[in-house]
Scaffold this active site. Structure first.
Site, PDB file in Angstrom:
ATOM      1  N   HIS A  24       0.838  -1.202   0.000  1.00 51.99           N
ATOM      2  CA  HIS A  24       0.000   0.000   0.000  1.00 51.99           C
ATOM      3  C   HIS A  24       0.880   1.262   0.000  1.00 51.99           C
ATOM      4  CE1 HIS A  24      -3.195   2.804   1.507  1.00 51.99           C
ATOM      5  NE2 HIS A  24      -2.146   3.346   2.101  1.00 51.99           N
ATOM      6  N   GLU A  25       1.853   1.302   0.911  1.00 52.90           N
ATOM      7  CA  GLU A  25       2.732   2.477   1.000  1.00 52.90           C
ATOM      8  C   GLU A  25       3.470   2.706  -0.321  1.00 52.90           C
ATOM      9  OE1 GLU A  25       2.881   4.759   3.307  1.00 52.90           O
ATOM     10  OE2 GLU A  25       1.339   3.627   4.364  1.00 52.90           O
ATOM     11  N   ASP A  38      -4.602   1.295  -1.935  1.00 57.97           N
ATOM     12  CA  ASP A  38      -5.183  -0.015  -1.615  1.00 57.97           C
ATOM     13  C   ASP A  38      -5.356  -0.837  -2.881  1.00 57.97           C
ATOM     14  OD1 ASP A  38      -5.301   0.437   1.074  1.00 57.97           O
ATOM     15  OD2 ASP A  38      -7.465   0.776   1.178  1.00 57.97           O
ATOM     16  N   GLU A  92      -5.695   7.142  -0.849  1.00 56.01           N
ATOM     17  CA  GLU A  92      -5.705   5.931  -0.022  1.00 56.01           C
ATOM     18  C   GLU A  92      -6.376   4.770  -0.761  1.00 56.01           C
ATOM     19  OE1 GLU A  92      -3.965   5.461   2.643  1.00 56.01           O
ATOM     20  OE2 GLU A  92      -3.324   7.541   2.436  1.00 56.01           O
ATOM     21  N   HIS A 101       1.616   4.485  -2.954  1.00 56.70           N
ATOM     22  CA  HIS A 101       1.676   5.950  -2.898  1.00 56.70           C
ATOM     23  C   HIS A 101       2.861   6.465  -3.717  1.00 56.70           C
ATOM     24  CE1 HIS A 101      -1.548   6.656  -0.128  1.00 56.70           C
ATOM     25  NE2 HIS A 101      -1.008   5.993   0.868  1.00 56.70           N
TER      26      HIS A 101
HETATM   27 ZN   LIG Z   1      -1.871   5.314   2.649  1.00 51.53          ZN
END
Ligand SMILES: [Zn+2]
Length: 446
Positions: free
Chosen positions: A308-309, A392, A388, A312
């Site tokens: 997930h990170e 995901d 976000e 980004h």
């Molecule tokens: Zn996040």
């Protein structure tokens, strides 16, 4: 006839009160949810058990009461400062400090630095009781606080000193640039701000953050290897991999990455890692770990959180945020450039004859721009929630949705997140979508 200064004064105070009442209204709505939603909603049955749900509810209620009182105090302080021409007094004190030290009180750069120092001391002292209460009563009561009194005091002093060491030279340079920059000083100011941002982002992780917390490289092993493989699979230029001992502060958990270009670092909180025992842990520490169920995620879950990170990063979210912030700064400096000679603005805050640059900057940033800031914050919150969901979805693409799902549920449990929200409160405040919405998005089959 009402003077321009009075108009500005009234406008500023009115907006402050409107903003306060709006935030209070939202907080009360959410406060009621904490009070009334005392049964686990059916849709959450599989996600959270009765006991955790109630713990999270009581924690939420406590946090909500705390922030309502803290906001009230903050608003009263600000209004009182405006009403009694507080900035004039701080400015005078700054003048006295400078002349006591043997300098000319008309030296605007030194006097601005002294003003900022005085204001920061004032803010630190007035917010200290809240900080103490938050750490040693609120977080303590719910089992999150790990700070000792000694650690807390040292940490506060360090934070204050480091803050001043960075801020005072920056403020001085800003005043200097405005003084010598001519008509286009706002452009120079903007370039300077970019340079400072860049330097801080580079220096902070290597030189400043280690002053506060201990960073250790993640030891060789299964987790490290898997993270390196994950990074390599999406071309993430992983340069270093650290674990930070967040557990000395609190048991809240997290993970993040930082760094420019080819020098990316990933930092994992030790509280995120279920199986992590620090190298230098004594046997008593380990025994402690063994006797109760340790919080945190197992390795596949940690990898899903990292996926997930890294989403980004891959989707350029950080870069997009930086670009938006820089555009915003340019606009603010441009407006400041148009307003900073405007006498009525200084008179509204009690300055009859002087027009100190720093006061103009503070007034524009904090008060003139406050309606704009409120809207911008709201838009950035909406954007953040989008990011976000996208991150995901990125983790899901990498086939990690099952573990991400479990990690989100576990982290929500570990951090006692309360999964029920008032929709208006959530829309205004939540930079991360509520747990249930994230799980729904993950479960959706494309
Ligand atoms: Zn996040």
């Amino acid at each position: 006839m009402v003077s321009e200064a009075t108009c500005i004064f009234q406008g500023v105070v009115t907006f402050l009160l409107i903003e306060y009442l709006w935030e209070l209204y939202l907080s009360i709505r959410q406060h009621k949810v904490y009070q009334q939603a005392n049964k686990v909603p059916e849709e959450l049955n599989e996600i959270i058990n009765e006991e955790t749900y109630n713990k999270a509810r009581v924690y939420g209620l406590d946090k909500s009461s705390f922030s309502i009182i803290k906001d009230l105090f903050g608003t009263i302080t600000t209004v009182v400062i405006i009403l009694v021409n507080g900035f004039v007094h701080f400015w005078n004190i700054a003048g006295i400090i400078i002349s006591t030290l043997g300098y000319d009180a008309d030296n605007e750069i030194l006097r601005s630095a002294a003003f900022m120092l005085t204001l920061n001391i004032f803010n630190t002292i007035t917010t200290l009781p809240f900080s103490i209460y938050h750490t040693f009563v609120l977080e303590e009561r719910h089992g999150f606080n790990k700070q000792t009194v000694g650690f807390f005091i040292k940490d506060k002093i360090k934070t204050f000193i480091v803050g001043q060491v960075i801020m005072l030279p920056v403020i001085s340079a800003v005043i200097y640039i405005v003084k010598i920059g001519g008509d286009y000083f706002f452009i120079y100011l903007w370039i300077f701000a970019m340079a400072v941002t860049f330097i801080l982002l580079t220096v902070y992780p290597n030189c400043i953050a280690p002053l506060f917390d201990k960073y250790t490289p993640l030891p060789e092993g299964e987790l490290r290897t898997s993270i390196e493989e994950l990074a390599a699979s999406i071309d993430f230029p992983l340069y270093k991999l650290y674990v930070v001992e967040g557990s000395k502060r609190s048991t809240h958990s997290n993970a993040y990455f930082y760094g420019f270009f080819k020098n990316k670092r990933i930092v994992l909180f030790d509280t995120l890692l279920k199986d992590y025992v620090p190298d230098n842990a004594t046997t008593s520490d380990i025994k402690d770990v063994a006797t109760y169920e340790k919080k945190g995620c197992n390795n596949p879950e940690v990898l899903a959180v990292l996926a997930h990170e890294l989403g980004h990063w891959k989707l350029n979210h950080v870069l997009k945020n930086i670009v938006i912030m820089q555009m915003n700064l340019l606009l603010i400096f441009l407006v400041f450039g148009l307003l900073f000679q405007y006498e009525a603005m200084y008179r509204a805050f009690g300055f009859q004859h002087e027009k100190p640059i720093l006061i103009g900057l503070v007034v524009v940033l904090q008060f003139i721009f406050s309606p704009y800031n409120a809207i911008l914050n709201f838009l950035m919150t909406i954007l953040s929630r989008r990011f976000e969901f996208q991150a995901d979805a990125f983790a899901k693409q990498l086939g990690r949705s099952k573990y991400l799902r479990e990690a989100l549920i576990k982290l929500n449990k570990d951090n006692l997140g309360f999964p029920v929200y008032d929709w208006m409160y959530s829309m205004w405040h939540h930079s991360h979508p509520p747990l249930l919405e994230r799980l729904k998005a993950l479960d959706k089959t494309d």
